[in-house]
Write a protein that holds these residues in place. Sequence first.
Motif, PDB file in Angstrom:
ATOM      1  N   HIS A  78     -29.531  32.288  30.739  1.00  0.00           N
ATOM      2  CA  HIS A  78     -28.769  31.122  31.217  1.00  0.00           C
ATOM      3  C   HIS A  78     -29.616  29.858  31.182  1.00  0.00           C
ATOM      4  N   SER A  79     -30.507  29.758  30.237  1.00  0.00           N
ATOM      5  CA  SER A  79     -31.571  28.752  30.284  1.00  0.00           C
ATOM      6  C   SER A  79     -31.177  27.360  29.830  1.00  0.00           C
ATOM      7  N   PHE A  80     -30.061  27.211  29.132  1.00  0.00           N
ATOM      8  CA  PHE A  80     -29.729  25.974  28.434  1.00  0.00           C
ATOM      9  C   PHE A  80     -30.891  25.545  27.526  1.00  0.00           C
ATOM     10  N   TYR A  81     -31.552  26.547  26.960  1.00  0.00           N
ATOM     11  CA  TYR A  81     -32.584  26.339  25.940  1.00  0.00           C
ATOM     12  C   TYR A  81     -33.704  25.424  26.437  1.00  0.00           C
ATOM     13  N   SER A  82     -34.066  25.613  27.709  1.00  0.00           N
ATOM     14  CA  SER A  82     -35.066  24.758  28.349  1.00  0.00           C
ATOM     15  C   SER A  82     -36.272  25.578  28.792  1.00  0.00           C
ATOM     16  N   ASN A  83     -37.340  24.878  29.089  1.00  0.00           N
ATOM     17  CA  ASN A  83     -38.407  25.464  29.891  1.00  0.00           C
ATOM     18  C   ASN A  83     -37.951  25.352  31.340  1.00  0.00           C
ATOM     19  N   MET A  84     -37.478  26.431  31.901  1.00  0.00           N
ATOM     20  CA  MET A  84     -36.811  26.396  33.193  1.00  0.00           C
ATOM     21  C   MET A  84     -37.782  26.024  34.316  1.00  0.00           C
ATOM     22  N   ALA A  85     -37.263  25.337  35.303  1.00  0.00           N
ATOM     23  CA  ALA A  85     -38.086  25.000  36.471  1.00  0.00           C
ATOM     24  C   ALA A  85     -38.476  26.262  37.224  1.00  0.00           C
ATOM     25  N   TYR A  86     -37.531  27.179  37.334  1.00  0.00           N
ATOM     26  CA  TYR A  86     -37.784  28.466  37.996  1.00  0.00           C
ATOM     27  C   TYR A  86     -37.292  29.564  37.052  1.00  0.00           C
ATOM     28  N   GLY A  87     -38.131  29.935  36.119  1.00  0.00           N
ATOM     29  CA  GLY A  87     -37.738  30.931  35.137  1.00  0.00           C
ATOM     30  C   GLY A  87     -38.635  30.860  33.916  1.00  0.00           C
ATOM     31  N   HIS A  88     -38.107  31.326  32.797  1.00  0.00           N
ATOM     32  CA  HIS A  88     -38.909  31.424  31.578  1.00  0.00           C
ATOM     33  C   HIS A  88     -38.934  30.117  30.790  1.00  0.00           C
ATOM     34  N   ARG A  89     -39.934  29.998  29.932  1.00  0.00           N
ATOM     35  CA  ARG A  89     -40.098  28.821  29.062  1.00  0.00           C
ATOM     36  C   ARG A  89     -39.400  29.095  27.725  1.00  0.00           C
ATOM     37  N   PHE A 161     -24.590  31.301  37.211  1.00  0.00           N
ATOM     38  CA  PHE A 161     -26.001  30.993  37.012  1.00  0.00           C
ATOM     39  C   PHE A 161     -26.405  29.828  37.904  1.00  0.00           C
ATOM     40  N   SER A 162     -27.704  29.669  38.090  1.00  0.00           N
ATOM     41  CA  SER A 162     -28.237  28.637  38.967  1.00  0.00           C
ATOM     42  C   SER A 162     -28.667  27.423  38.155  1.00  0.00           C
ATOM     43  N   VAL A 163     -27.987  26.296  38.354  1.00  0.00           N
ATOM     44  CA  VAL A 163     -28.392  25.064  37.690  1.00  0.00           C
ATOM     45  C   VAL A 163     -29.767  24.631  38.177  1.00  0.00           C
ATOM     46  N   GLU A 164     -30.044  24.856  39.459  1.00  0.00           N
ATOM     47  CA  GLU A 164     -31.334  24.449  40.020  1.00  0.00           C
ATOM     48  C   GLU A 164     -32.483  25.180  39.352  1.00  0.00           C
ATOM     49  N   ALA A 165     -32.262  26.408  38.904  1.00  0.00           N
ATOM     50  CA  ALA A 165     -33.316  27.143  38.205  1.00  0.00           C
ATOM     51  C   ALA A 165     -33.718  26.436  36.915  1.00  0.00           C
ATOM     52  N   ILE A 166     -32.775  25.706  36.320  1.00  0.00           N
ATOM     53  CA  ILE A 166     -33.050  24.950  35.102  1.00  0.00           C
ATOM     54  C   ILE A 166     -33.680  23.602  35.430  1.00  0.00           C
ATOM     55  N   THR A 167     -33.085  22.905  36.397  1.00  0.00           N
ATOM     56  CA  THR A 167     -33.423  21.501  36.631  1.00  0.00           C
ATOM     57  C   THR A 167     -34.469  21.278  37.706  1.00  0.00           C
ATOM     58  N   GLY A 168     -34.690  22.288  38.560  1.00  0.00           N
ATOM     59  CA  GLY A 168     -35.608  22.089  39.680  1.00  0.00           C
ATOM     60  C   GLY A 168     -35.039  21.163  40.740  1.00  0.00           C
ATOM     61  N   GLY A 169     -33.714  20.993  40.745  1.00  0.00           N
ATOM     62  CA  GLY A 169     -33.071  20.158  41.750  1.00  0.00           C
ATOM     63  C   GLY A 169     -32.934  18.703  41.373  1.00  0.00           C
ATOM     64  N   LYS A 170     -33.235  18.338  40.112  1.00  0.00           N
ATOM     65  CA  LYS A 170     -33.086  16.939  39.685  1.00  0.00           C
ATOM     66  C   LYS A 170     -31.619  16.518  39.762  1.00  0.00           C
ATOM     67  N   LYS A 171     -31.411  15.244  40.090  1.00  0.00           N
ATOM     68  CA  LYS A 171     -30.060  14.710  40.235  1.00  0.00           C
ATOM     69  C   LYS A 171     -29.480  14.253  38.893  1.00  0.00           C
ATOM     70  N   THR A 172     -30.327  14.038  37.920  1.00  0.00           N
ATOM     71  CA  THR A 172     -29.879  13.676  36.572  1.00  0.00           C
ATOM     72  C   THR A 172     -30.927  14.122  35.570  1.00  0.00           C
ATOM     73  N   LEU A 173     -30.466  14.434  34.369  1.00  0.00           N
ATOM     74  CA  LEU A 173     -31.361  14.764  33.261  1.00  0.00           C
ATOM     75  C   LEU A 173     -31.301  13.712  32.165  1.00  0.00           C
ATOM     76  N   HIS A 174     -30.595  12.630  32.438  1.00  0.00           N
ATOM     77  CA  HIS A 174     -30.539  11.534  31.475  1.00  0.00           C
ATOM     78  C   HIS A 174     -31.930  10.920  31.301  1.00  0.00           C
ATOM     79  N   GLY A 175     -32.265  10.607  30.052  1.00  0.00           N
ATOM     80  CA  GLY A 175     -33.557  10.003  29.766  1.00  0.00           C
ATOM     81  C   GLY A 175     -34.701  10.990  29.674  1.00  0.00           C
ATOM     82  N   THR A 176     -34.393  12.279  29.713  1.00  0.00           N
ATOM     83  CA  THR A 176     -35.413  13.324  29.614  1.00  0.00           C
ATOM     84  C   THR A 176     -35.294  14.028  28.264  1.00  0.00           C
ATOM     85  N   PRO A 177     -36.252  14.893  27.906  1.00  0.00           N
ATOM     86  CA  PRO A 177     -36.154  15.648  26.643  1.00  0.00           C
ATOM     87  C   PRO A 177     -34.966  16.607  26.584  1.00  0.00           C
TER      88      PRO A 177
END
Length: 250
Positions: A78-89, A161-177
């Motif tokens: 459930h990674s959304f192809y990310s290096n997860m904040a709480y999970g795998h890279r 799935f947990s969105v926080e596991a991906i984002t680490g609790g960020k309120k927006t991902l705009h302007g990020t990789p």
Amino acid sequence: MAIIDFQFLSNTLATTTSISILLPEQEDWWSGGNKTTYPTLYLLHGLSNNHTTYVRNTNIERYATEKGVAVVIPSFDHSFYSNMAYGHRYFDYFTKELLPLLPTLFPLAQEREKTFVAGHSMGGYGAFKMALSCPDRFSKAASMSGVMDIDYILHHPFDNFSVEAITGGKKTLHGTPSDLYHLIRKNKKSQIELPELYQTCGTEDFLYEDNLAFRDFLQSENIQSTYTEAPGEHDFKFWDKSIQNVLEWL
């Protein structure tokens, strides 16, 4: 077409993981006499799917056989192809481990002009993210019913799935990789050659408006891309036809 269930210990994930690999078969394939490498499509699954998804739910084997294309379908949870904040890279797993490793083990093309990436839903987002993050590795990328605005996952609750596991609790991902809009602007500003982009979505899909907005953004930025739509929902009935069209486009 040979279908291989490849399992190996990933150093990046620190666990054993699985990949489905579809390889065109030639008469001397098994004897080791054929040194051909095949144009390769990395095909990325959607949320709650895995490496078996396309083999089970589409006619990808027949479509790839007709085109003579190898297909690689990894699992990304459930990674959304990310290096997860709480999970795998998972982003590093794909870009730094799989892309260099697999062509050393299988007859897969390494040249940019013969390497492609596509996916549906979460995988449609992932295909564009990988291609725009590594434009030197992919010549073409296709999104089928993809999540185009990554902040969509922050504003729509998911039970599985947990969105926080991906984002680490960020309120927006705009302007990020993780932001496709940001990656387009960044590459354009740096005058980096972009892969050819193909985008499709069903007109009854809940992500239809999201896809229209991204289509319009690409046009406003003068980014050359192909956009198609057709009646359809967020399901494999639409994606089976879509992946056939993607392979024709390649």
